[in-house]
Design a protein around this motif. Structure first.
Motif, PDB file in Angstrom:
ATOM      1  N   SER A 211       0.793  -1.183  -0.216  1.00 23.29           N
ATOM      2  CA  SER A 211      -0.123  -0.132  -0.075  1.00 23.29           C
ATOM      3  C   SER A 211       0.960   1.279   0.109  1.00 23.29           C
ATOM      4  CB  SER A 211      -1.031  -0.022   1.234  1.00 23.29           C
ATOM      5  OG  SER A 211      -0.150   0.268   2.337  1.00 23.29           O
ATOM      6  N   GLY A 212       0.401   2.356  -0.141  1.00 15.77           N
ATOM      7  CA  GLY A 212       1.088   3.613  -0.033  1.00 15.77           C
ATOM      8  C   GLY A 212       0.310   4.514   0.746  1.00 15.77           C
ATOM      9  N   THR A 213       0.761   5.729   0.716  1.00 15.55           N
ATOM     10  CA  THR A 213       0.306   6.975   1.346  1.00 15.55           C
ATOM     11  C   THR A 213       0.363   8.288   0.512  1.00 15.55           C
ATOM     12  OG1 THR A 213       0.488   5.967   3.518  1.00 15.55           O
ATOM     13  CG2 THR A 213       0.192   8.441   3.248  1.00 15.55           C
ATOM     14  N   LEU A 214      -0.571   8.832   0.162  1.00 14.92           N
ATOM     15  CA  LEU A 214      -0.531   9.994  -0.708  1.00 14.92           C
ATOM     16  C   LEU A 214      -1.273  11.373   0.156  1.00 14.92           C
ATOM     17  CD1 LEU A 214      -0.179  11.517  -3.219  1.00 14.92           C
ATOM     18  CD2 LEU A 214      -2.533  11.199  -3.698  1.00 14.92           C
ATOM     19  N   SER A 215      -0.216  12.077   0.579  1.00 16.50           N
ATOM     20  CA  SER A 215      -0.594  13.462   1.081  1.00 16.50           C
ATOM     21  C   SER A 215      -0.480  14.651   0.397  1.00 16.50           C
ATOM     22  CB  SER A 215       0.418  13.707   2.260  1.00 16.50           C
ATOM     23  OG  SER A 215       0.144  14.788   3.333  1.00 16.50           O
ATOM     24  N   LEU A 216      -1.810  15.336   0.144  1.00 15.29           N
ATOM     25  CA  LEU A 216      -1.747  16.402  -0.772  1.00 15.29           C
ATOM     26  C   LEU A 216      -1.996  17.538   0.030  1.00 15.29           C
ATOM     27  CD1 LEU A 216      -4.135  14.950  -3.374  1.00 15.29           C
ATOM     28  CD2 LEU A 216      -1.577  15.172  -3.832  1.00 15.29           C
ATOM     29  N   GLY A 217      -1.060  18.655  -0.346  1.00  5.89           N
ATOM     30  CA  GLY A 217      -1.244  19.825   0.154  1.00  5.89           C
ATOM     31  C   GLY A 217      -1.964  20.807  -1.087  1.00  5.89           C
ATOM     32  N   ILE A 218      -3.123  21.342  -0.862  1.00  4.58           N
ATOM     33  CA  ILE A 218      -3.922  21.893  -1.694  1.00  4.58           C
ATOM     34  C   ILE A 218      -4.519  23.123  -1.354  1.00  4.58           C
ATOM     35  CG2 ILE A 218      -4.756  19.815  -2.946  1.00  4.58           C
ATOM     36  CD1 ILE A 218      -7.234  19.723  -1.136  1.00  4.58           C
ATOM     37  N   ASP A 219      -4.657  24.208  -2.302  1.00 10.67           N
ATOM     38  CA  ASP A 219      -5.220  25.656  -1.916  1.00 10.67           C
ATOM     39  C   ASP A 219      -6.361  25.519  -1.402  1.00 10.67           C
ATOM     40  OD1 ASP A 219      -6.604  24.856  -4.376  1.00 10.67           O
ATOM     41  OD2 ASP A 219      -6.643  26.894  -4.827  1.00 10.67           O
ATOM     42  N   ASP A 220      -7.356  24.764  -1.888  1.00  5.88           N
ATOM     43  CA  ASP A 220      -8.637  24.747  -1.214  1.00  5.88           C
ATOM     44  C   ASP A 220      -9.428  23.130  -1.936  1.00  5.88           C
ATOM     45  OD1 ASP A 220     -10.989  25.210   0.116  1.00  5.88           O
ATOM     46  OD2 ASP A 220     -11.679  26.817  -1.073  1.00  5.88           O
ATOM     47  N   ILE A 221     -10.303  22.892  -1.093  1.00  7.32           N
ATOM     48  CA  ILE A 221     -11.316  21.846  -1.715  1.00  7.32           C
ATOM     49  C   ILE A 221     -12.542  22.055  -1.628  1.00  7.32           C
ATOM     50  CG2 ILE A 221     -11.246  20.611   0.691  1.00  7.32           C
ATOM     51  CD1 ILE A 221     -11.337  17.875  -0.910  1.00  7.32           C
TER      52      ILE A 221
ATOM     53  N   SER B  93       1.789  40.020   9.901  1.00  8.76           N
ATOM     54  CA  SER B  93       2.010  39.151   8.391  1.00  8.76           C
ATOM     55  C   SER B  93       1.221  38.500   8.109  1.00  8.76           C
ATOM     56  CB  SER B  93       3.505  38.894   8.570  1.00  8.76           C
ATOM     57  OG  SER B  93       3.639  37.398   9.285  1.00  8.76           O
ATOM     58  N   ILE B  94       0.894  38.453   6.682  1.00  8.98           N
ATOM     59  CA  ILE B  94      -0.078  37.397   6.164  1.00  8.98           C
ATOM     60  C   ILE B  94       0.539  35.980   6.153  1.00  8.98           C
ATOM     61  CG2 ILE B  94      -1.318  36.716   4.160  1.00  8.98           C
ATOM     62  CD1 ILE B  94      -1.181  39.879   3.509  1.00  8.98           C
ATOM     63  N   THR B  95      -0.282  35.148   6.675  1.00 12.42           N
ATOM     64  CA  THR B  95       0.145  33.364   6.482  1.00 12.42           C
ATOM     65  C   THR B  95      -1.008  32.885   6.026  1.00 12.42           C
ATOM     66  OG1 THR B  95       1.342  33.770   8.587  1.00 12.42           O
ATOM     67  CG2 THR B  95       0.940  31.695   7.927  1.00 12.42           C
ATOM     68  N   PHE B  96      -0.789  32.089   4.852  1.00 13.34           N
ATOM     69  CA  PHE B  96      -1.774  31.429   4.107  1.00 13.34           C
ATOM     70  C   PHE B  96      -1.891  30.068   4.972  1.00 13.34           C
ATOM     71  CE2 PHE B  96      -0.116  33.830   0.645  1.00 13.34           C
ATOM     72  CZ  PHE B  96      -1.350  34.097   0.289  1.00 13.34           C
ATOM     73  N   SER B  97      -3.158  29.715   5.177  1.00 15.57           N
ATOM     74  CA  SER B  97      -3.503  28.492   5.697  1.00 15.57           C
ATOM     75  C   SER B  97      -4.296  27.564   4.775  1.00 15.57           C
ATOM     76  CB  SER B  97      -4.408  28.600   7.075  1.00 15.57           C
ATOM     77  OG  SER B  97      -3.861  29.445   8.058  1.00 15.57           O
ATOM     78  N   THR B  98      -3.781  26.442   4.400  1.00 12.86           N
ATOM     79  CA  THR B  98      -4.243  25.713   3.419  1.00 12.86           C
ATOM     80  C   THR B  98      -4.522  24.152   3.982  1.00 12.86           C
ATOM     81  OG1 THR B  98      -2.177  25.138   2.438  1.00 12.86           O
ATOM     82  CG2 THR B  98      -3.065  26.742   1.660  1.00 12.86           C
ATOM     83  N   PRO B  99      -5.599  23.332   3.182  1.00 10.02           N
ATOM     84  CA  PRO B  99      -5.837  22.064   3.884  1.00 10.02           C
ATOM     85  C   PRO B  99      -4.848  20.996   3.257  1.00 10.02           C
ATOM     86  CG  PRO B  99      -7.673  22.861   2.149  1.00 10.02           C
ATOM     87  CD  PRO B  99      -6.526  23.963   2.245  1.00 10.02           C
ATOM     88  N   THR B 100      -4.895  20.015   4.016  1.00  9.27           N
ATOM     89  CA  THR B 100      -4.061  18.854   3.666  1.00  9.27           C
ATOM     90  C   THR B 100      -5.026  17.619   3.524  1.00  9.27           C
ATOM     91  OG1 THR B 100      -1.795  19.705   4.512  1.00  9.27           O
ATOM     92  CG2 THR B 100      -1.851  17.524   4.098  1.00  9.27           C
ATOM     93  N   ILE B 101      -4.844  16.845   2.781  1.00  7.34           N
ATOM     94  CA  ILE B 101      -5.925  15.522   2.634  1.00  7.34           C
ATOM     95  C   ILE B 101      -4.794  14.389   2.470  1.00  7.34           C
ATOM     96  CG2 ILE B 101      -6.370  16.132   0.179  1.00  7.34           C
ATOM     97  CD1 ILE B 101      -9.276  14.716   1.054  1.00  7.34           C
ATOM     98  N   GLU B 102      -5.114  13.451   3.098  1.00  3.50           N
ATOM     99  CA  GLU B 102      -4.128  12.259   3.049  1.00  3.50           C
ATOM    100  C   GLU B 102      -5.019  10.937   2.623  1.00  3.50           C
ATOM    101  OE1 GLU B 102      -1.813   9.940   6.413  1.00  3.50           O
ATOM    102  OE2 GLU B 102      -0.933  11.658   5.814  1.00  3.50           O
ATOM    103  N   GLY B 103      -4.422  10.080   1.857  1.00  7.84           N
ATOM    104  CA  GLY B 103      -5.178   8.829   1.288  1.00  7.84           C
ATOM    105  C   GLY B 103      -4.215   7.733   1.337  1.00  7.84           C
ATOM    106  N   THR B 104      -4.933   6.527   1.638  1.00 10.05           N
ATOM    107  CA  THR B 104      -4.227   5.464   1.316  1.00 10.05           C
ATOM    108  C   THR B 104      -4.295   4.805   0.078  1.00 10.05           C
ATOM    109  OG1 THR B 104      -4.713   4.706   3.397  1.00 10.05           O
ATOM    110  CG2 THR B 104      -4.077   3.175   2.028  1.00 10.05           C
TER     111      THR B 104
END
Length: 198
Positions: free
Chosen positions: A62-72, A138-149
């Motif tokens: 199996s594997g793990t995919l961790s995606l950093g994205i701008d928005d979902i 200062s401006i800090t961007f907060s973005t979601p992360t989604i992880e899948g198997t």
């Protein structure tokens, strides 16, 4: 060769027949990609004979995919996590949710300007992580992360194998392969079928 970019993050919904074999829907854009971390777990076995290693088997487990994205968006979140969109278009997440697996495709830009294209054939995602912070000096961007198997697909290809990933390097494959990469999930084709293992 090193990669210097990541973009065109897509997913395709999966429908399964009674045998669990996958059919892929038309790919849709998931989000704008920030990062993609892929790690793989192998099933390993070593047979010892005559005081040494005689056979070594390493197979994809199996594997793990961790995606950093701008928005979902709501539609993608519903498809990936099983959350429900109510009649007011509000995304409702419940403890009983559990999204169905999807195929995930993206591309990474190489330092020579060409792209490497990927399809992961079966990914089961969890609930996206959300990071929020108050606005400070200062401006800090907060973005979601989604992880899948990442799992191998149930449907065997023409070589009677169960692929989990497809990769194509621009310039090494036909132009049609690249042109059609996001029109449908890539299906392996062989000029000579690989030998079956017993």
């Amino acid at each position: 060769m090193a990669t210097i970019g990541l973009d065109k993050l897509y997913y395709a919904k999966i429908t399964e027949n009674d045998a669990g074999e996958e059919t892929y829907g038309t790919p849709s854009q998931l989000a704008k990609a920030i990062s993609a971390d892929l790690s793989v777990e192998l099933a390993e076995a070593t047979l010892y004979a005559d005081d040494g290693a005689s056979e070594i088997v390493k197979e994809f487990k199996s594997g793990t995919l961790s995606l950093g994205i701008d928005d979902i968006g709501s539609a993608a979140a519903s498809d990936l996590t099983g959350a429900t969109i109510d009649k007011n278009k509000v995304l409702i997440s419940a403890s009983e949710d559990g999204g169905d697996p999807v195929a995930v495709g993206f591309r990474a830009k190489k330092s020579n300007g060409k792209y490497k294209y990927y399809w992961l054939y079966r990914v089961k995602f969890g609930i996206p992580a959300t990071n929020l912070a108050t606005k400070g000096d200062s401006i800090t961007f907060s973005t979601p992360t989604i992880e899948g198997t990442i799992l191998r697909r149930n449907k065997a290809d023409a070589g009677s194998k169960h692929p989990w990933k497809a990769e194509a390097l621009e310039g090494d494959v036909t132009a049609a392969t690249i042109t059609n990469w996001y029109k449908e999930v890539y299906e392996p084709t062989y000029t000579a079928l690989p030998e079956k293992t017993t």
